[in-house]
Design an enzyme around this catalytic site. Structure first.
Site, PDB file in Angstrom:
ATOM      1  N   ASN A 208       4.626  14.857 -27.841  1.00 30.33           N
ATOM      2  CA  ASN A 208       4.836  13.729 -28.755  1.00 30.33           C
ATOM      3  C   ASN A 208       6.271  13.788 -29.262  1.00 30.33           C
ATOM      4  O   ASN A 208       7.026  14.701 -28.933  1.00 30.33           O
ATOM      5  CB  ASN A 208       3.810  13.756 -29.897  1.00 30.33           C
ATOM      6  CG  ASN A 208       3.906  15.022 -30.711  1.00 30.33           C
ATOM      7  OD1 ASN A 208       4.915  15.283 -31.351  1.00 30.33           O
ATOM      8  ND2 ASN A 208       2.857  15.841 -30.674  1.00 30.33           N
ATOM      9  N   ASP A 276      -3.727  16.044 -30.240  1.00 30.67           N
ATOM     10  CA  ASP A 276      -5.167  15.994 -30.507  1.00 30.67           C
ATOM     11  C   ASP A 276      -5.981  16.385 -29.282  1.00 30.67           C
ATOM     12  O   ASP A 276      -7.073  16.902 -29.397  1.00 30.67           O
ATOM     13  CB  ASP A 276      -5.557  14.578 -30.963  1.00 30.67           C
ATOM     14  CG  ASP A 276      -4.971  14.276 -32.336  1.00 30.67           C
ATOM     15  OD1 ASP A 276      -5.095  15.149 -33.221  1.00 30.67           O
ATOM     16  OD2 ASP A 276      -4.367  13.200 -32.512  1.00 30.67           O
ATOM     17  N   ASP A 304      -8.517  21.709 -34.522  1.00 25.91           N
ATOM     18  CA  ASP A 304      -7.764  21.155 -35.654  1.00 25.91           C
ATOM     19  C   ASP A 304      -7.368  22.334 -36.546  1.00 25.91           C
ATOM     20  O   ASP A 304      -8.195  22.926 -37.232  1.00 25.91           O
ATOM     21  CB  ASP A 304      -8.619  20.145 -36.412  1.00 25.91           C
ATOM     22  CG  ASP A 304      -7.796  19.395 -37.447  1.00 25.91           C
ATOM     23  OD1 ASP A 304      -7.010  20.054 -38.167  1.00 25.91           O
ATOM     24  OD2 ASP A 304      -7.932  18.170 -37.528  1.00 25.91           O
ATOM     25  N   ILE A 305      -6.094  22.676 -36.496  1.00 19.45           N
ATOM     26  CA  ILE A 305      -5.604  23.884 -37.179  1.00 19.45           C
ATOM     27  C   ILE A 305      -5.726  23.719 -38.691  1.00 19.45           C
ATOM     28  O   ILE A 305      -6.196  24.614 -39.396  1.00 19.45           O
ATOM     29  CB  ILE A 305      -4.156  24.179 -36.741  1.00 19.45           C
ATOM     30  CG1 ILE A 305      -4.138  24.420 -35.228  1.00 19.45           C
ATOM     31  CG2 ILE A 305      -3.589  25.384 -37.488  1.00 19.45           C
ATOM     32  CD1 ILE A 305      -2.790  24.336 -34.591  1.00 19.45           C
ATOM     33  N   LYS A 341     -10.661  16.893 -43.913  1.00 19.91           N
ATOM     34  CA  LYS A 341     -10.140  18.168 -43.405  1.00 19.91           C
ATOM     35  C   LYS A 341     -10.386  19.302 -44.393  1.00 19.91           C
ATOM     36  O   LYS A 341     -10.411  20.456 -44.009  1.00 19.91           O
ATOM     37  CB  LYS A 341      -8.645  18.048 -43.123  1.00 19.91           C
ATOM     38  CG  LYS A 341      -8.339  16.940 -42.120  1.00 19.91           C
ATOM     39  CD  LYS A 341      -7.378  17.432 -41.071  1.00 19.91           C
ATOM     40  CE  LYS A 341      -6.948  16.297 -40.165  1.00 19.91           C
ATOM     41  NZ  LYS A 341      -6.262  16.748 -38.984  1.00 19.91           N
TER      42      LYS A 341
HETATM   43  O1  C5P Z   1      -5.650  14.280 -37.785  1.00 21.53           O
HETATM   44  P1  C5P Z   1      -4.164  14.152 -37.901  1.00 21.53           P
HETATM   45  O2  C5P Z   1      -3.448  14.623 -36.668  1.00 21.53           O
HETATM   46  O3  C5P Z   1      -3.678  12.817 -38.351  1.00 21.53           O
HETATM   47  O4  C5P Z   1      -3.802  15.150 -39.079  1.00 21.53           O
HETATM   48  C1  C5P Z   1      -2.505  15.511 -39.385  1.00 21.53           C
HETATM   49  C2  C5P Z   1      -2.489  16.847 -40.067  1.00 21.53           C
HETATM   50  O5  C5P Z   1      -3.368  17.756 -39.431  1.00 21.53           O
HETATM   51  C3  C5P Z   1      -1.133  17.495 -40.019  1.00 21.53           C
HETATM   52  O6  C5P Z   1      -0.999  18.296 -41.171  1.00 21.53           O
HETATM   53  C4  C5P Z   1      -1.225  18.353 -38.766  1.00 21.53           C
HETATM   54  O7  C5P Z   1      -0.336  19.450 -38.826  1.00 21.53           O
HETATM   55  C5  C5P Z   1      -2.661  18.803 -38.799  1.00 21.53           C
HETATM   56  N1  C5P Z   1      -3.287  18.995 -37.492  1.00 21.53           N
HETATM   57  C6  C5P Z   1      -3.607  20.251 -37.087  1.00 21.53           C
HETATM   58  N2  C5P Z   1      -4.243  20.454 -35.893  1.00 21.53           N
HETATM   59  C7  C5P Z   1      -4.562  19.408 -35.107  1.00 21.53           C
HETATM   60  C8  C5P Z   1      -4.224  18.096 -35.503  1.00 21.53           C
HETATM   61  C9  C5P Z   1      -3.585  17.935 -36.690  1.00 21.53           C
HETATM   62  O8  C5P Z   1      -3.308  21.206 -37.805  1.00 21.53           O
HETATM   63  N3  C5P Z   1      -5.169  19.619 -33.948  1.00 21.53           N
END
Ligand code: C5P
Length: 397
Positions: A208, A276, A304-305, A341
């Site tokens: 990205n 994602d 999702d970290i 989250k």
């Molecule tokens: O769900 P989304 O990508 O919009 O969420 C953004 C937030 O989640 C950011 O803080 C990003 O660093 C974190 N994130 C993450 N792991 C993922 C996707 C997003 O830590 N796989």
């Protein structure tokens, strides 16, 4: 002032060691105590007697000095300081530090320590510019070692260029900054930053447009307030800041692994633009162009970290901050993201191309906490980072 600060001063073997004698005096004038370690090569340039007389302290030099081992021990020596300063840091000492060698007292202390380390390199210009030294510099910066200098100028060897040890006032300022009583001193803070690359095959990947600029600015701002920052970064386009521990990763899976290995931390700031999805079964060979059709990529969801960290039942950081880059209904989407989250704060921003924020130098954010939404005016990413770091310091105080 440096009153009651304990400095372990390692003096390497270089002509600049004569400046270190003055450094000792200036440190003591400011109230610091100085415990000197003189390498064998260092003792060729300054005598143990001058060093101990100025430091008002015994000089340590030999790893196998059994009296010292009984009285103090090299491990204890490495831990009983607020800061370790290496001046001059020779090419050889830096190479030992970068490769983790421990074959004399100085290198053993540096390997055994968990104390912040500041180095003042000094060497011939060609030695400084040599790819081997440049590799070592990158490694040491990645390990969280702080540098002061070297400066460019005439060298004792008659050449000209970078390699002169920083002057004593500069080293003193760097020591004061390293020991500064910033509000985040003693705190461990994790920052994720940059994009992730998810492989399709050995040569292609999904990525990205994140540059890593905002995450890098946040890490720099947190370090400036005295935090020990663990900076987990994907392949970003901006270089990582100095003075933080850098862990480089490529994929979301690697990022999660690095994040978990960095725990425990007081706060985690997830600024990375994590992909994602990944390709479910990335090929370990280059996918060939086939005549009879196009390849079909099947996707799998990435971990999702932010959610994983936020929802930990044990060892959850006290403060978890996420980001929400949105193109529509910014506040509503970011608010629901915060609850979904399980993080404490969300820094939301509008990344429609017209805003120029993604990959740009400015940001306009809304901070969403349990108390509601707060709009911050559009400003440079550095100022947003400084403001966020100050809020984090207040939250952790
Ligand atoms: O769900 P989304 O990508 O919009 O969420 C953004 C937030 O989640 C950011 O803080 C990003 O660093 C974190 N994130 C993450 N792991 C993922 C996707 C997003 O830590 N796989």
């Amino acid at each position: 002032m440096l009153s009651a600060k304990r400095i372990l001063l390692i003096i390497g073997g270089g002509i600049a060691a004569y400046k270190t004698l003055d450094l000792i005096r200036r440190l003591r004038e400011r109230g610091a105590s100085v415990t000197p370690v003189l390498t064998r090569a260092g003792a060729e340039f300054v005598t143990p007697l001058s060093v101990s007389a100025l430091a008002g302290h015994k000089v340590f030099s030999d790893l196998f000095d059994l009296t010292d081992e009984a009285e103090m021990g090299h491990i204890q020596l490495s831990r009983s300081a607020d800061l370790i300063v290496v001046a001059p840091a020779t090419a050889d000492l830096m190479a030992k530090m970068a490769t983790g060698r421990a074959d004399d007292l100085a290198s053993t202390v540096l390997l055994a320590t968990d104390t912040p380390v500041l180095i003042a390199p000094a060497m011939n210009v060609r030695m400084w510019q040599h790819p081997a030294t440049q590799r070592n510099i990158a490694t040491l910066k990645g390990d969280g070692i702080t540098f002061v200098g070297p400066n460019a100028g005439d060298m004792a060897c008659g050449e000209h260029g970078p390699g002169r040890m920083a002057e004593v006032p500069e080293i003193l300022s760097a020591i004061e900054a390293a020991l500064g009583d910033g509000p985040l001193r003693g705190r461990r803070v994790l920052v994720t930053s940059g994009p992730t690359h998810e492989p399709i095959d050995p040569v292609r990947y999904i990525a990205n447009r994140s540059s890593g600029a905002q995450g890098t600015a946040i890490a720099r701002a947190l370090a400036a307030l005295g935090a020990h920052v663990i900076f987990v970064t994907g392949p970003a386009t901006v270089p990582p800041p100095d003075g933080v521990t850098v862990i480089r990763v490529e994929t979301a899976h690697e990022m999660l692994e690095a994040v978990e290995s960095a725990l425990p931390v007081d706060a985690a700031i997830c600024a990375a633009a994590v992909a994602d999805w990944r390709v479910a079964s990335a090929s370990d060979r280059k996918i060939k162009k086939t005549k009879g059709g196009l390849p079909v990529l099947e996707f799998a969801e990435n971990p999702d970290i932010l959610a994983t960290l936020s929802q930990r039942t044990t060892g959850r950081p006290r403060l978890v901050v996420g980001f929400a880059a949105e193109t529509d209904d910014v506040i509503a989407n970011a608010t629901s993201k915060r609850t979904r989250k399980g993080c404490d704060w969300i820094v939301a921003n509008d990344v429609r191309p017209a805003t120029g924020i993604m990959g740009g130098t400015e940001n306009a954010v809304t901070l969403i906490t349990a108390d509601g939404a707060e709009d911050w005016p559009r400003t440079g990413k550095d100022q947003v980072a400084a403001q966020l770091a100050a809020r984090i310091a207040t939250a952790l105080s």
